[in-house]
Design a protein around this motif. Structure first.
Motif, mmCIF file in Angstrom:
data_model
loop_
_atom_site.group_PDB
_atom_site.id
_atom_site.type_symbol
_atom_site.label_atom_id
_atom_site.label_comp_id
_atom_site.label_asym_id
_atom_site.label_seq_id
_atom_site.Cartn_x
_atom_site.Cartn_y
_atom_site.Cartn_z
ATOM 1 N N MET A 1 56.021 47.237 70.863
ATOM 2 C CA MET A 1 57.182 48.024 71.293
ATOM 3 C C MET A 1 58.389 47.623 70.455
ATOM 4 O O MET A 1 58.706 46.439 70.332
ATOM 5 C CB MET A 1 57.469 47.787 72.779
ATOM 6 C CG MET A 1 58.633 48.610 73.320
ATOM 7 S SD MET A 1 58.239 50.377 73.317
ATOM 8 C CE MET A 1 59.877 51.076 73.483
ATOM 9 N N ASP A 2 59.045 48.638 69.892
ATOM 10 C CA ASP A 2 60.227 48.411 69.050
ATOM 11 C C ASP A 2 61.481 48.801 69.825
ATOM 12 O O ASP A 2 61.581 49.917 70.335
ATOM 13 C CB ASP A 2 60.104 49.250 67.773
ATOM 14 C CG ASP A 2 61.370 49.241 66.931
ATOM 15 O OD1 ASP A 2 62.085 48.220 66.964
ATOM 16 O OD2 ASP A 2 61.632 50.258 66.255
ATOM 17 N N THR A 3 62.447 47.880 69.900
ATOM 18 C CA THR A 3 63.681 48.171 70.634
ATOM 19 C C THR A 3 64.898 48.374 69.749
ATOM 20 O O THR A 3 65.931 48.847 70.234
ATOM 21 C CB THR A 3 64.002 47.039 71.637
ATOM 22 O OG1 THR A 3 64.168 45.805 70.916
ATOM 23 C CG2 THR A 3 62.894 46.904 72.675
ATOM 24 N N ASP A 4 64.815 48.016 68.461
ATOM 25 C CA ASP A 4 66.012 48.137 67.611
ATOM 26 C C ASP A 4 65.916 49.273 66.596
ATOM 27 O O ASP A 4 66.795 49.429 65.754
ATOM 28 C CB ASP A 4 66.332 46.813 66.916
ATOM 29 C CG ASP A 4 65.220 46.328 66.005
ATOM 30 O OD1 ASP A 4 64.263 47.103 65.744
ATOM 31 O OD2 ASP A 4 65.285 45.163 65.549
ATOM 32 N N GLY A 5 64.845 50.053 66.652
ATOM 33 C CA GLY A 5 64.749 51.245 65.835
ATOM 34 C C GLY A 5 64.360 51.042 64.400
ATOM 35 O O GLY A 5 64.439 51.989 63.606
ATOM 36 N N ASP A 6 63.902 49.831 64.032
ATOM 37 C CA ASP A 6 63.518 49.611 62.637
ATOM 38 C C ASP A 6 62.058 49.946 62.371
ATOM 39 O O ASP A 6 61.568 49.766 61.252
ATOM 40 C CB ASP A 6 63.830 48.180 62.204
ATOM 41 C CG ASP A 6 62.996 47.133 62.943
ATOM 42 O OD1 ASP A 6 62.230 47.493 63.860
ATOM 43 O OD2 ASP A 6 63.122 45.933 62.601
ATOM 44 N N GLY A 7 61.349 50.420 63.390
ATOM 45 C CA GLY A 7 59.954 50.815 63.224
ATOM 46 C C GLY A 7 58.952 49.694 63.367
ATOM 47 O O GLY A 7 57.748 49.905 63.196
ATOM 48 N N VAL A 8 59.439 48.493 63.674
ATOM 49 C CA VAL A 8 58.576 47.321 63.846
ATOM 50 C C VAL A 8 58.812 46.762 65.243
ATOM 51 O O VAL A 8 59.962 46.593 65.672
ATOM 52 C CB VAL A 8 58.873 46.248 62.781
ATOM 53 C CG1 VAL A 8 58.041 44.992 63.038
ATOM 54 C CG2 VAL A 8 58.595 46.791 61.386
ATOM 55 N N PHE B 1 56.980 54.430 70.868
ATOM 56 C CA PHE B 1 56.989 53.072 70.306
ATOM 57 C C PHE B 1 58.338 52.742 69.682
ATOM 58 O O PHE B 1 58.839 51.618 69.804
ATOM 59 C CB PHE B 1 55.871 52.949 69.274
ATOM 60 C CG PHE B 1 55.990 51.757 68.356
ATOM 61 C CD1 PHE B 1 55.727 50.484 68.816
ATOM 62 C CD2 PHE B 1 56.376 51.921 67.026
ATOM 63 C CE1 PHE B 1 55.847 49.379 67.976
ATOM 64 C CE2 PHE B 1 56.491 50.831 66.181
ATOM 65 C CZ PHE B 1 56.233 49.555 66.657
ATOM 66 N N SER B 2 58.946 53.703 69.004
ATOM 67 C CA SER B 2 60.187 53.441 68.282
ATOM 68 C C SER B 2 60.950 54.746 68.100
ATOM 69 O O SER B 2 60.355 55.827 67.986
ATOM 70 C CB SER B 2 59.888 52.826 66.911
ATOM 71 O OG SER B 2 61.067 52.656 66.147
ATOM 72 N N VAL B 3 62.281 54.630 68.026
ATOM 73 C CA VAL B 3 63.094 55.797 67.679
ATOM 74 C C VAL B 3 63.145 55.967 66.159
ATOM 75 O O VAL B 3 63.605 56.998 65.656
ATOM 76 C CB VAL B 3 64.519 55.689 68.252
ATOM 77 C CG1 VAL B 3 64.486 55.667 69.770
ATOM 78 C CG2 VAL B 3 65.253 54.459 67.710
ATOM 79 N N GLY B 4 62.698 54.948 65.434
ATOM 80 C CA GLY B 4 62.636 55.013 63.981
ATOM 81 C C GLY B 4 61.228 55.330 63.518
ATOM 82 O O GLY B 4 60.304 55.514 64.317
ATOM 83 N N GLU B 5 61.047 55.393 62.197
ATOM 84 C CA GLU B 5 59.735 55.644 61.619
ATOM 85 C C GLU B 5 58.854 54.401 61.797
ATOM 86 O O GLU B 5 59.183 53.325 61.299
ATOM 87 C CB GLU B 5 59.881 55.967 60.124
ATOM 88 C CG GLU B 5 58.587 56.341 59.434
ATOM 89 C CD GLU B 5 58.056 57.705 59.849
ATOM 90 O OE1 GLU B 5 56.861 57.957 59.617
ATOM 91 O OE2 GLU B 5 58.854 58.515 60.394
#
Length: 538
Positions: A21-28, A415-419
């Protein structure tokens, strides 16, 4: 059952932090992401979590190349995040195990940066260095598991260093007592923080042969091993001298002595040797590791006979220790793809989870197994795993089992707001947690039902095991603890089966485990496709 240490018979849920689970949007994925989803993990009914490496690293091998054992990598958060994670997990009744990668470090570790500078600095002998042969070639024929020579030239010293894995993962020299003391001190740091256990990566790789003898060749028909590409030359040798050396035993005993200073702390050793079952038995004798984790059920072999022979082989050798089984992890194709032979049904997913959780021992369950995830197809241009990139196309590496956890059926699966660092396949989004939560008969709900039921069965958690003589595709055995004996039988095929069951006079079926239920009457066992029978023997 309450008198047994927590880890005996425990089910541990492996979290691969990059993909959870990604919380900062960096995709990781990151540690705050794990914290956010711990309630979900606790709801599964597992006993513990195992978190793959989250320490400071250049990520050449995605955390298994550690640059600082004591610092959380900024990609995943910080040390305060880990403290928060540990506290929340404990508040939910979950034990926390962390990966410790002790046989090697990253080239960016301060120890190695100093060691490579000269042959006479204080850490000059902390890694495995060797002179070239007269013709400038490496000192022996040892090979890296990731392909090619296991020696890398370092011009600063005018010597080669050993790397059993990537060139950026130099092996520590465990023949140096200063190294052993330093490594134990790194372990102590996390034990002092309050972790409940350690998963010891590649623990049989700590020592090497000081004479640097060549490994002997392996006949072509013996060139098998977990995760090997068909053209990986690593399989061409018997690895007698670059790992699993006898000196390792004393180090394991020192490690256990350290761990015994803490209350109810356990170690699982990952073991991959020429005879992993024999090494597992040796490493888990009294005063060594608590549990051994091998790859015998992480292969492509799938049959009742193979599972039975594997477990019986270990049982015959492991007179003191305790095994830990797994059928999926972050290094091999997901079990539904490996063993499903095109069948990715939720019924098979649940059957396989129940089967492995019914063997004598503890169990590691990989994130997504509870959803019935299959191996993802990752195109070459999206690959991240250096192992897969090197051996493409005959071996596609480990990315297919590392794709992000599908929390919902949105574009990035929640999972993420990013890629995401790896793409999420459409078939995984269709199996998302949010969708399965709303389906009472889903793989997720059945997984929970089984885990809740298993907790009430001392025989399955702690009992001994005796296999019954059954033909394919049926695997059957009894588990006995105290005065209770439980029969467990599994149909590994999609077709119903009926057969006589010798040696069982009478048995009373037990319900509540969430699987398709078989029957036993008049000495005959009947199982629906991918069905199971649990019964108390009269």
């Amino acid at each position: 059952m309450s008198e047994a240490p927590w880890w005996r018979g425990a089910v541990t849920y492996q979290i691969y932090p990059r993909s959870f689970m990604d919380t900062d949007g960096d995709g990781v994925g990151d540690l705050p992401g794990i914290i956010d989803r711990l309630d979900y993990v606790a709801s599964l009914g597992v006993d513990a979590i195992w978190i793959s490496p989250f320490f400071r690293s250049p990520m050449a091998d995605f955390g298994y190349d550690i640059a600082d054992y004591r610092e959380v990598d900024p990609l995943f958060g910080n040390n305060d995040d880990f403290d928060h994670l540990l506290a929340k997990a404990h508040s939910l009744g979950l034990k926390v195990m962390i990966d410790q990668v002790l046989s090697h470090t990253s080239v960016e570790h301060a120890w190695f940066r100093q060691s490579r500078e000269s042959r006479d600095n204080p850490k000059a002998d902390w890694y495995v260095w060797a002179d070239a042969r007269e013709d400038g070639t490496p000192p022996n024929n040892w090979l890296s598991l990731f392909g090619g020579c296991a020696w890398q030239w370092e011009p600063r010293r005018g010597q080669y260093y050993l790397h059993n894995f990537l060139t950026s993962q130099p092996d520590l020299n465990y023949h140096n007592p200063d190294v052993r003391r330093a490594v134990l001190d790194e372990v102590k740091f996390w034990l002092d923080k309050g972790v409940d256990g350690l998963r010891l990566d590649a623990i049989n790789f700590c020592f090497h042969d000081q004479q640097l003898r060549d490994n002997p060749p392996k006949p072509e028909d013996k060139r098998v091993g977990r995760g090997f590409s068909p053209d990986n030359p690593y399989a061409f040798q018997y690895h007698y001298y670059n790992n699993t050396r006898p000196e390792n035993i004393a180090f394991l005993e020192d490690l256990r002595a350290l761990m015994d200073q803490y209350h109810q702390v356990a170690a699982i050793g990952e073991i991959s040797s020429e005879d992993s079952l024999a090494t597992t038995a040796e490493y888990t004798r009294d005063g060594r590791l608590h549990m051994g984790y091998s790859f015998e059920l992480l292969t492509d072999d799938f049959s009742a006979a193979y599972i039975r022979s594997t477990v019986q082989n270990l049982e015959a050798q492991m007179l003191e220790g305790w095994p830990c089984w797994a059928i999926s992890n972050h290094d091999v194709a997901r079990v539904l793809t490996r063993w499903g032979n095109g069948d990715a049904s939720p019924q098979l997913a649940n059957l396989l989870s129940a089967m492995v959780c019914s063997l004598r021992g503890s169990v590691c369950v990989y994130q997504g197994e509870e959803l019935g995830l299959t191996e993802a197809e990752v195109p070459f241009e999206a690959l991240q795993d250096p192992y897969g990139i090197t051996f493409w196309p005959t071996f596609k590496g480990r990315d297919g089992c590392r794709t992000p956890m599908p929390w919902n059926n949105g574009i990035n699966a929640g999972f993420s707001v990013g890629e995401p660092w790896l793409p999420v396949p459409a078939e995984h989004r269709a199996l998302a947690v949010s969708l399965q939560e709303s389906e009472p008969g889903s793989a997720l709900h059945r997984f929970r039902a089984f885990m809740a039921w298993r907790r009430t069965q001392p025989a399955l958690r702690l009992g001994d095991i005796r296999f019954l003589d059954t033909p394919e595709p049926v695997l059957a055995f009894t588990r006995r603890h105290g005065d209770e004996t439980v029969l467990a039988a599994f149909n590994l095929s999609a077709q119903p089966v009926e057969l006589p069951l010798d040696g069982i006079a009478g048995a009373t079926p037990v319900n509540g485990h969430g699987l398709a239920q078989g029957t036993f009457a008049d000495g005959r066992l009947s199982l629906p496709g991918h069905g199971a029978l649990y019964a108390r023997i009269d």
